[in-house]
Design an enzyme around this catalytic site. Structure first.
Site, PDB file in Angstrom:
ATOM      1  N   ASP A  30     -34.159  16.056  -6.841  1.00  0.00           N
ATOM      2  CA  ASP A  30     -32.830  15.441  -6.931  1.00  0.00           C
ATOM      3  C   ASP A  30     -32.999  13.933  -6.809  1.00  0.00           C
ATOM      4  O   ASP A  30     -33.932  13.459  -6.146  1.00  0.00           O
ATOM      5  CB  ASP A  30     -31.927  15.963  -5.798  1.00  0.00           C
ATOM      6  CG  ASP A  30     -30.444  15.750  -6.088  1.00  0.00           C
ATOM      7  OD1 ASP A  30     -29.736  16.754  -6.306  1.00  0.00           O
ATOM      8  OD2 ASP A  30     -30.004  14.589  -6.093  1.00  0.00           O
ATOM      9  N   LEU A 150     -22.318  32.240  -9.019  1.00  0.00           N
ATOM     10  CA  LEU A 150     -22.183  32.355  -7.566  1.00  0.00           C
ATOM     11  C   LEU A 150     -20.853  31.800  -7.055  1.00  0.00           C
ATOM     12  O   LEU A 150     -20.292  30.867  -7.602  1.00  0.00           O
ATOM     13  CB  LEU A 150     -23.347  31.675  -6.841  1.00  0.00           C
ATOM     14  CG  LEU A 150     -23.521  30.162  -6.938  1.00  0.00           C
ATOM     15  CD1 LEU A 150     -22.618  29.416  -5.973  1.00  0.00           C
ATOM     16  CD2 LEU A 150     -24.964  29.814  -6.648  1.00  0.00           C
ATOM     17  N   CYS A 264     -14.952  24.254  -9.289  1.00  0.00           N
ATOM     18  CA  CYS A 264     -15.209  24.962 -10.552  1.00  0.00           C
ATOM     19  C   CYS A 264     -13.964  25.311 -11.344  1.00  0.00           C
ATOM     20  O   CYS A 264     -13.754  24.771 -12.429  1.00  0.00           O
ATOM     21  CB  CYS A 264     -16.008  26.236 -10.271  1.00  0.00           C
ATOM     22  SG  CYS A 264     -17.674  25.865  -9.722  1.00  0.00           S
TER      23      CYS A 264
HETATM   24  C1  UDX Z   1     -15.678  30.386  -8.729  1.00  0.00           C
HETATM   25  C2  UDX Z   1     -16.079  31.699  -9.414  1.00  0.00           C
HETATM   26  O1  UDX Z   1     -15.582  32.802  -8.638  1.00  0.00           O
HETATM   27  C3  UDX Z   1     -17.571  31.788  -9.551  1.00  0.00           C
HETATM   28  O2  UDX Z   1     -17.943  32.966 -10.239  1.00  0.00           O
HETATM   29  C4  UDX Z   1     -18.051  30.576 -10.335  1.00  0.00           C
HETATM   30  O3  UDX Z   1     -19.449  30.598 -10.459  1.00  0.00           O
HETATM   31  C5  UDX Z   1     -17.608  29.296  -9.648  1.00  0.00           C
HETATM   32  O4  UDX Z   1     -16.199  29.292  -9.473  1.00  0.00           O
HETATM   33  P1  UDX Z   1     -15.661  29.497  -6.218  1.00  0.00           P
HETATM   34  O5  UDX Z   1     -15.183  28.180  -6.755  1.00  0.00           O
HETATM   35  O6  UDX Z   1     -16.715  29.512  -5.164  1.00  0.00           O
HETATM   36  O7  UDX Z   1     -16.203  30.411  -7.410  1.00  0.00           O
HETATM   37  O8  UDX Z   1     -14.366  30.190  -5.608  1.00  0.00           O
HETATM   38  P2  UDX Z   1     -13.532  31.543  -5.796  1.00  0.00           P
HETATM   39  O9  UDX Z   1     -13.892  32.504  -4.750  1.00  0.00           O
HETATM   40  O10 UDX Z   1     -13.555  31.998  -7.197  1.00  0.00           O
HETATM   41  O11 UDX Z   1     -12.070  30.976  -5.450  1.00  0.00           O
HETATM   42  C6  UDX Z   1     -11.489  29.944  -6.253  1.00  0.00           C
HETATM   43  C7  UDX Z   1     -10.130  29.564  -5.726  1.00  0.00           C
HETATM   44  O12 UDX Z   1      -9.185  30.585  -6.004  1.00  0.00           O
HETATM   45  C8  UDX Z   1     -10.050  29.310  -4.236  1.00  0.00           C
HETATM   46  O13 UDX Z   1      -9.277  28.143  -4.011  1.00  0.00           O
HETATM   47  C9  UDX Z   1      -9.359  30.549  -3.697  1.00  0.00           C
HETATM   48  O14 UDX Z   1      -8.650  30.298  -2.518  1.00  0.00           O
HETATM   49  C10 UDX Z   1      -8.427  30.884  -4.852  1.00  0.00           C
HETATM   50  N1  UDX Z   1      -8.014  32.304  -4.910  1.00  0.00           N
HETATM   51  C11 UDX Z   1      -8.950  33.270  -5.089  1.00  0.00           C
HETATM   52  C12 UDX Z   1      -6.667  32.639  -4.840  1.00  0.00           C
HETATM   53  O15 UDX Z   1      -5.797  31.769  -4.680  1.00  0.00           O
HETATM   54  N2  UDX Z   1      -6.311  33.961  -4.931  1.00  0.00           N
HETATM   55  C13 UDX Z   1      -7.209  34.950  -5.108  1.00  0.00           C
HETATM   56  O16 UDX Z   1      -6.791  36.118  -5.188  1.00  0.00           O
HETATM   57  C14 UDX Z   1      -8.579  34.604  -5.187  1.00  0.00           C
END
Ligand code: UDX
Length: 437
Positions: A30, A150, A264
């Site tokens: 990095d 992930l 993401c």
């Molecule tokens: C996401 C994808 O799940 C993952 O596969 C990808 O590689 C990267 O983006 P992440 O950003 O870690 O992962 O979070 P995730 O668990 O997907 O949650 C995203 C957002 O959605 C969070 O703010 C969470 O609070 C919200 N969320 C999730 C809801 O509001 N309701 C739900 O039912 C699920």
């Protein structure tokens, strides 16, 4: 195998540690010296459950080291590109500066037969473009697009045993020479039954953006239902339980609340729309604009509900926000709906205190004007209203009777619909959920 991992952020640091755990000899690279110094001491520069322990374990085995010197990649034959693709400033598209820089810095260290494996989320078309650049330098090297799925908070387990592997190779064929090399990299999870699909480059890139768009759409769908439930006096949590029992729909990602955030989903759906426009297919993704605006409306709705909860004005009201991270088990505050709501409330005259078990340092960097208090019980003292905005388990376990004695007025807005409303009301609280009567 000897592996280099370029970019040691959320994705790369976890990937490097997990590849070493699978038995490979790994060098993490990095440009950020502070990050490399921390990782070399087995300290992840962010909070991810289990990662520090894993770094310690694999570094003790001598299979993982870190450097800022790209030349050290020359000893490896498989190079993972794990750098970030943030949203461009003032535009929807993805900023490809880091991916392009990583690929071009790597070029002179490539040898015949080497594999460059892209894991970052990129606009479709990137892999073919980079593949040409790489082949021009080293005709016997190959570029594979191997998206990473992930989730923060579950990153180690998701990397060691993902739902699936996708290998995007230039001809989309199982016989492509890169396939057997990547099979060797992932031999342990493959032997454990993880499925893998071989596709062409654009399909592999699209799998990732399509998956994230689907997840974002699912969340905005249930949040749209929450708006309707509020208008009609219905309960969105029961509605989600009931529709989720249809296994074509499924209950996961149907939790209505303050909406999605993080590094993401928000930027990926915007970059996807921008790319579709470039490809002349913008109509196909106009629905994502609606997904984005439903999501953003949640934040405004919470501010309005808080004003109602406080008797019609926010001026001078002491509000405690429980949770700053975009989701529990993370210290990531990128595009965190909780923090965005906290800042809005403060701008509208409330006196806001934010607490969080892990994310306060990052939150303070982003919104220095908010007041931060690490101790939950101190943060709620004399509050006129509490807002549960990130569903950390410790907030779900709070005792409404004990808390009721500390606050000025027992009023709570449950932004994630995770509390037992009857229990809180029985303890004397005014309880508001989102999309619930
Ligand atoms: C996401 C994808 O799940 C993952 O596969 C990808 O590689 C990267 O983006 P992440 O950003 O870690 O992962 O979070 P995730 O668990 O997907 O949650 C995203 C957002 O959605 C969070 O703010 C969470 O609070 C919200 N969320 C999730 C809801 O509001 N309701 C739900 O039912 C699920």
């Amino acid at each position: 195998m000897r592996i280099s991992v370029i970019g040691c952020g959320y994705l790369g640091a976890v990937h490097a540690a997990c590849m070493a755990k699978l038995g490979h000899q790994v060098i993490g690279i990095d440009v950020d010296e502070a990050k490399i110094a921390a990782l070399s001491n087995s300290k992840a520069p962010f909070y991810e459950p289990g990662l520090d322990e894993l770094l310690e374990e694999v570094q003790a085995s001598g299979r993982l080291s870190f450097t800022t010197d790209m030349a050290e990649a020359a000893a490896s034959s498989v190079h993972f590109i794990c750098v970030g693709t943030p949203q461009k400033k003032g535009e929807n598209g993805a900023d490809m500066t880091f991916v392009d820089a990583a690929a071009s810095d790597l070029l002179e260290h490539l040898g015949p037969g080497d594999l460059v494996v892209g894991k970052s989320t990129v606009p479709v078309g990137t892999a073919s473009r980079l593949s040409d650049v790489i082949r021009a330098q080293e005709p016997d090297a190959h570029l594979v697009w191997n998206p990473e799925f992930l989730r923060e908070g579950h990153a180690v387990a998701d990397t060691l045993s993902p739902d699936r592997f996708v290998y995007g190779v230039s001809d989309g064929s199982e016989d492509h020479p890169a396939v057997s090399v990547l099979d060797e990299v992932y031999s342990a999870p493959l032997a454990g039954g993880t499925p893998r699909l071989v596709t062409d480059h654009p399909t592999a890139e699209l799998v990732k953006t399509a998956a994230n768009s689907f997840l974002a759409t699912k969340i905005s769908f249930i949040n749209a239902m929450a708006e309707l439930c509020e208008a009609a006096g219905a309960d969105v949590t029961q509605l989600a339980d009931a529709i989720g029992m249809d296994d074509r729909i499924g209950r996961k990602f149907l939790n209505a609340g303050i909406g999605f955030g993080g590094g993401c989903l928000p930027k990926d759906i915007r970059a996807f729309m921008a790319r579709a426009g470039e490809l002349g297919a913008d109509q196909a993704l106009t629905f994502l604009r609606e997904v984005d605006s439903i999501n953003m409306r949640r934040r405004t709705r919470v501010v309005e509900l808080t004003r109602e909860l406080c008797g019609g004005t926010l001026l001078g009201k002491r509000i405690t926000v429980l949770g700053a991270a975009f989701k529990p088990e993370s210290d990531d505050v990128r595009d965190s709906p909780a923090l965005s709501i906290a800042a809005q409330l403060q701008l509208q005259g409330a006196v806001v205190t934010v607490t969080d078990p892990k994310a306060l340092a990052n939150a303070a960097k982003r919104f220095p004007e908010l007041h931060y208090e690490p101790e939950t019980h101190v943060s709620v003292e004399k509050a006129d209203a509490l807002l549960l905005l990130t569903e950390w388990q410790e907030y779900q376990n709070l005792d409404p009777y004990e808390l009721g004695r500390r606050v000025e007025s027992p009023r709570i807005l449950d932004g994630r619909n995770v509390l037992d409303s009857e229990k809180w009301r029985a303890a004397g609280w005014t309880y508001r959920g989102l999309g619930r009567p």
